[in-house]
Design an enzyme around this catalytic site. Structure first.
Site, PDB file in Angstrom:
ATOM      1  N   ASP A 103      -6.747 -15.917   2.203  1.00 22.44           N
ATOM      2  CA  ASP A 103      -8.146 -16.584   2.693  1.00 22.44           C
ATOM      3  C   ASP A 103      -9.100 -16.038   1.478  1.00 22.44           C
ATOM      4  OD1 ASP A 103      -7.821 -17.128   5.253  1.00 22.44           O
ATOM      5  OD2 ASP A 103      -9.791 -16.320   6.098  1.00 22.44           O
ATOM      6  N   LYS A 148       0.924  -1.342  -0.069  1.00 24.65           N
ATOM      7  CA  LYS A 148      -0.006  -0.118  -0.046  1.00 24.65           C
ATOM      8  C   LYS A 148       0.850   1.085  -0.070  1.00 24.65           C
ATOM      9  CE  LYS A 148      -4.173   1.856   0.102  1.00 24.65           C
ATOM     10  NZ  LYS A 148      -5.333   1.668  -0.928  1.00 24.65           N
TER      11      LYS A 148
HETATM   12 MG    MG Z   1      -5.966 -16.068   8.400  1.00 21.87          MG
END
Ligand code: MG
Ligand code: IPM
Length: 369
Positions: free
Chosen positions: A250, A190
Site C-alpha cells: 500500500d 524483522k
Molecule cells: Mg492490502
C-alpha cells in the site's frame, strides 16, 4: 489452455462490478474470452451466507484465470468473530487456489509523476516490484480469543520461504534482462525480533547463490518503510512475508499518486490458474456513481494476459493505452487535482476530469488506433 480462455469473473462489492465491466470491454477489444461471472465477497454473504461457496472455488480452480474486482463494505463490517466477512472469500480463494505469490508492480506512469506525494526528484526513475508471500504467516496461523485475550500466530516453514524467494529472484532476473542495471532483491523481515524472520533471512540467504546474477540485500521492515519514501528509485524487487508485504505494497502503491493505479497478480504452481485484481478496495463511498478509476483493473487484466494467459503482447497494448490516456490528461477524480506535469514541460496537456465510462472509451479508442 483452451483456445478461448475461460475467465471466472468475480465483480465483488462496491465499485467492483463497475470496474470489472469496464475491464471486460477492454479485453473484448483484444480477442475472445469466455466469462463465467460468480459471486464472491459481501454479495455472496447476502446470497449464500458465506463469502466464498465451494462451487465458486471449484469454478475458479477449473478456469484459465480469475479476474476479481474488490470485496467488502460497511454493510458487512463486524467485530463479531462468528459473523461472515467478505475478506474471508478472498483469503479462502488465495489458500484454496494455492496462490502463494503476489506480484505488485509499482511503476509510476510518466504523466502521473506530479500526482505523487513525493517530490519529483525522489520519485523519478521508480520502477519496483513487491513480491508478497500470500498463503502463510499471521494471516493463516492459529488465532482465537479467550475472554479478554486474543492471539494470532505467525508461522512459516522453510519450504514456504524458499518458494517465494525463488519467485522473487526469478522475477528480478526477468526484469534485469535487457537492462544495464544489475537486478536486485531486497528481502524484508524483522529478524532482530521475530523467529519467523530469522528463518526467512536464513532461507533467502541460502537460496541466493542459485541466482548469482542477482544482488541480495536485507532490510528490517521499519527501515524498509522509511527507505521506500526516501529513495524509492533504488528498489528493484522487494520480497516480504504476508503482513509486511500487505503494508509495504500500500505504501509503495501511493508512490504512484493513487492507490487506484496499482494492479496485482496472485500466482500458484506453474500451470495453475492465477487471480488478478487491483490492489485498491471496494470504495463503497463512490460505488454506483460512475466515477471509479478502472485503470488498476485494466492493468490487472494486463498482468492476467502476461502471467496467466501467455499473451505478453496484448498486455503491453493495454499498458501503452493506459499510459497514452494519462498522457492526454484524462483523470478520474482520484487522480485529478494535482499538476499533470512539471512546469518545465510546457507541452503537457490540461487535465480533463472523466468518469469510468469515458476513461474506458478512451482506452478502447487507443487500442483501436
Ligand atoms: Mg492490502
Ligand atoms: C490486500 C488486502 C487484503 C489483504 C484484505 C482485503 C484481506 O488488503 O489484498 O492487500 O490484507 O491481503
Amino acid at each position: 489452455m483452451s483456445e478461448t480462455p475461460r475467465i471466472v469473473v468475480l465483480p465483488g462489492d462496491g465499485i467492483g462490478p463497475e470496474i470489472v465491466a469496464a475491464t471486460t470491454r477492454v479485453l473484448d477489444a483484444l480477442g475472445q474470452f469466455a466469462y463465467e461471472e460468480r459471486l464472491m465477497g459481501g454479495c455472496s454473504i447476502d446470497a449464500h451466507g458465506t463469502a466464498l461457496t465451494d462451487e465458486v472455488l471449484t469454478a475458479c480452480k477449473a478456469a484459465d484465470a480469475v479476474l476479481l474486482g474488490a470485496v467488502g463494505g460497511p454493510k458487512w463490517d463486524t467485530t463479531n468473530p462468528d459473523a461472515p466477512r467478505p475478506e474471508q472469500g478472498l483469503l479462502g480463494l488465495r489458500k484454496g487456489m494455492g496462490l502463494y505469490a503476489n506480484l505488485r508492480p509499482v511503476r509510476p506512469s510518466p504523466a502521473l509523476v506530479g500526482a505523487s506525494p513525493l517530490r519529483q526528484d525522489r520519485i523519478a526513475g521508480t520502477d519496483l516490484l513487491v513480491v508478497r508471500e500470500l498463503t502463510g504467516g499471521i494471516y493463516f496461523g492459529d488465532s482465537g480469543r479467550d475472554g479478554d485475550v486474543a492471539h494470532d500466530t505467525c508461522e512459516y516453514s522453510a519450504a514456504e520461504v524458499e518458494r517465494i524467494a525463488r519467485t522473487a529472484f526469478e522475477a528480478a532476473r526477468r526484469r534485469g534482462a535487457g537492462s544495464d542495471r544489475k537486478p536486485r532483491v531486497t528481502s524484508v523481515d524483522k529478524a532482530n525480533v521475530l523467529e519467523t524472520s530469522r528463518l526467512w533471512r536464513e532461507v533467502v540467504t541460502r537460496v541466493a547463490p542459485d541466482y548469482a546474477d542477482v544482488e541480495l540485500d536485507h532490510l528490517l521492515v521499519d527501515n524498509a518503510a522509511m527507505q521506500l519514501v526516501s529513495r524509492p528509485a533504488e528498489f528493484d524487487v522487494i520480497v516480504a512475508e504476508n503482513l509486511f508485504g500487505d503494508i509495504l505494497s500500500d505504501e509503495a502503491a501511493m508512490l504512484t499518486g493513487s492507490l487506484g493505479m496499482l494492479p496485482s497478480a496472485s500466482l500458484g504452481a506453474a500451470g495453475d490458474p492465477g487471480l488478478f485484481e487491483p490492489v485498491h478496495g471496494s470504495a463503497p463511498d463512490i460505488a454506483g456513481q460512475g466515477v471509479a478509476n478502472p485503470l488498476a483493473t485494466f492493468l490487472s487484466a494486463a498482468l492476467m494476459l502476461r502471467h496467466g494467459l501467455g499473451r505478453a503482447a496484448d498486455a503491453e497494448r493495454i499498458e501503452a493505452a493506459v499510459d497514452a490516456v494519462l498522457a492526454r490528461g484524462l483523470r478520474t477524480p482520484d487522480l485529478a487535482g494535482d499538476p499533470v506535469a512539471p512546469a518545465s514541460d510546457p507541452g503537457s496537456p490540461e487535465e480533463t476530469r472523466v468518469g469510468t465510462e469515458e476513461m474506458t472509451d478512451a482506452v478502447l479508442a487507443e487500442l483501436a488506433a
